[in-house]
Design an enzyme around this catalytic site. Structure first.
Site, PDB file in Angstrom:
ATOM      1  N   ARG A   1      38.272  55.433  15.566  1.00 15.86           N
ATOM      2  CA  ARG A   1      37.360  55.021  16.647  1.00 15.86           C
ATOM      3  C   ARG A   1      37.948  55.420  18.012  1.00 15.86           C
ATOM      4  O   ARG A   1      37.231  55.870  18.909  1.00 15.86           O
ATOM      5  CB  ARG A   1      37.144  53.499  16.627  1.00 15.86           C
ATOM      6  CG  ARG A   1      36.395  52.984  15.425  1.00 15.86           C
ATOM      7  CD  ARG A   1      34.905  53.199  15.479  1.00 15.86           C
ATOM      8  NE  ARG A   1      34.240  52.510  16.543  1.00 15.86           N
ATOM      9  CZ  ARG A   1      32.910  52.521  16.713  1.00 15.86           C
ATOM     10  NH1 ARG A   1      32.125  53.204  15.877  1.00 15.86           N
ATOM     11  NH2 ARG A   1      32.339  51.903  17.714  1.00 15.86           N
TER      12      ARG A   1
ATOM     13  N   HIS B   1      30.177  60.021  13.940  1.00 14.22           N
ATOM     14  CA  HIS B   1      30.037  58.603  13.599  1.00 14.22           C
ATOM     15  C   HIS B   1      31.348  58.167  12.984  1.00 14.22           C
ATOM     16  O   HIS B   1      31.972  58.930  12.240  1.00 14.22           O
ATOM     17  CB  HIS B   1      28.915  58.386  12.574  1.00 14.22           C
ATOM     18  CG  HIS B   1      29.001  57.026  11.950  1.00 14.22           C
ATOM     19  ND1 HIS B   1      28.495  55.906  12.551  1.00 14.22           N
ATOM     20  CD2 HIS B   1      29.604  56.606  10.797  1.00 14.22           C
ATOM     21  CE1 HIS B   1      28.780  54.841  11.809  1.00 14.22           C
ATOM     22  NE2 HIS B   1      29.450  55.242  10.741  1.00 14.22           N
TER      23      HIS B   1
HETATM   24  N1  UDP Z   1      22.760  55.240  20.384  1.00 11.44           N
HETATM   25  C1  UDP Z   1      21.870  55.750  21.313  1.00 11.44           C
HETATM   26  N2  UDP Z   1      21.573  55.008  22.425  1.00 11.44           N
HETATM   27  C2  UDP Z   1      22.125  53.769  22.641  1.00 11.44           C
HETATM   28  C3  UDP Z   1      23.040  53.255  21.690  1.00 11.44           C
HETATM   29  C4  UDP Z   1      23.339  54.019  20.569  1.00 11.44           C
HETATM   30  O1  UDP Z   1      21.338  56.848  21.123  1.00 11.44           O
HETATM   31  O2  UDP Z   1      21.826  53.158  23.666  1.00 11.44           O
HETATM   32  C5  UDP Z   1      23.061  56.047  19.163  1.00 11.44           C
HETATM   33  C6  UDP Z   1      24.373  56.840  19.280  1.00 11.44           C
HETATM   34  O3  UDP Z   1      24.197  58.104  18.673  1.00 11.44           O
HETATM   35  C7  UDP Z   1      25.334  55.959  18.491  1.00 11.44           C
HETATM   36  C8  UDP Z   1      24.425  55.391  17.405  1.00 11.44           C
HETATM   37  O4  UDP Z   1      23.186  55.169  18.065  1.00 11.44           O
HETATM   38  O5  UDP Z   1      26.432  56.698  17.958  1.00 11.44           O
HETATM   39  C9  UDP Z   1      24.906  54.106  16.763  1.00 11.44           C
HETATM   40  O6  UDP Z   1      25.161  53.145  17.769  1.00 11.44           O
HETATM   41  P1  UDP Z   1      26.446  52.204  17.730  1.00 11.44           P
HETATM   42  O7  UDP Z   1      26.210  51.114  18.730  1.00 11.44           O
HETATM   43  O8  UDP Z   1      26.760  51.789  16.339  1.00 11.44           O
HETATM   44  O9  UDP Z   1      27.603  53.164  18.331  1.00 11.44           O
HETATM   45  P2  UDP Z   1      28.867  53.880  17.643  1.00 11.44           P
HETATM   46  O10 UDP Z   1      29.421  52.933  16.608  1.00 11.44           O
HETATM   47  O11 UDP Z   1      28.382  55.180  17.047  1.00 11.44           O
HETATM   48  O12 UDP Z   1      29.847  54.130  18.760  1.00 11.44           O
HETATM   49 MG    MG Z   2      28.458  51.814  15.126  1.00 14.24          MG
END
Ligand code: UDP
Ligand code: MG
Length: 199
Positions: free
Chosen positions: A126, A166
């Site tokens: 992460r 991801h």
């Molecule tokens: N995402 C987006 N807009 C937002 C929040 C999330 O397009 O406002 C998309 C982005 O591609 C992200 C995915 O949704 O990687 C999953 O969101 P999460 O909050 O789980 O973030 P991550 O774990 O990928 O950092």
């Molecule tokens: Mg996530």
């Protein structure tokens, strides 16, 4: 890995999303993880269906609201009014919108799915990925190195934020996502030449 490291060796799931593959960045991104000492123990390229990617994410109310909150944070940072931008300040409503765009995004082209194994793998991966929004991600991170897009751009174009990778964020996500992408396939067991030096 030395016996002392046994308790802190974890596995985690990484996806190289369709934009990373389409931009020819798969090798460079995999190298970022490998260089830190994370070992590839499973890897495949998949052209996922919409139904399959819809079941990848947790889809819990907390996760949906969390995505909405990330959009709201970007708007706050940029001094933008969410009502003017997306017609609501409700994180759930924004999150639902983003969830639908995520399905379009992840099913738009081939994805590389990888299981990495190594010391503190979940947190380390992460950290290497950087913050969700490339615009806010540290410059040396993967998302910060290869993009500067944000929720402002994503929402304006009615698309998910194209952030290349991801990574599972909890042991529960690891369990769900590794089973989702790899089913009963067993990760490979082997030693990397540098394991004793790294541990
Ligand atoms: N995402 C987006 N807009 C937002 C929040 C999330 O397009 O406002 C998309 C982005 O591609 C992200 C995915 O949704 O990687 C999953 O969101 P999460 O909050 O789980 O973030 P991550 O774990 O990928 O950092
Ligand atoms: Mg996530």
């Amino acid at each position: 890995m030395s016996p002392n490291a046994a308790g802190i060796v974890e596995r985690t799931l990484v996806l190289l999303k369709p934009d990373a593959v389409a931009r020819g960045l798969a090798g460079q991104i995999l190298a970022r993880f490998e260089t830190v000492g994370l070992k590839i123990v499973a890897l495949k390229m998949v052209m996922p269906t919409r139904d399959f990617v819809a079941r990848h994410y947790p889809n819990t109310p907390e996760w949906i609201a969390g995505m909405g909150k990330k959009t709201l944070e970007t708007y706050k940072d940029r001094g933008l009014d969410p009502i003017a931008e997306v017609g609501t300040t409700d994180p759930m409503k924004i999150g639902e919108m983003v969830k639908a765009w995520n399905i379009d995004y992840l099913s738009s082209g081939p994805v590389v799915a990888v299981i990495f194994e190594g010391l503190h793998a979940i947190t380390t991966v992460r950290k290497l990925c950087g913050a969700t929004m490339p615009f806010s991600a540290d410059p040396g991170s993967i998302r910060g190195s290869y993009s500067s897009t944000s929720a402002v751009v994503g929402n304006a174009t009615k698309r998910a934020v194209r952030n290349l990778v991801h990574a599972s964020s909890t042991p529960e996500e690891v369990a769900h996502e590794t089973a989702h992408w790899f089913g009963t396939e067993k990760p490979c067991v082997y030693r990397r030449a540098d394991e004793d030096v790294l541990a």
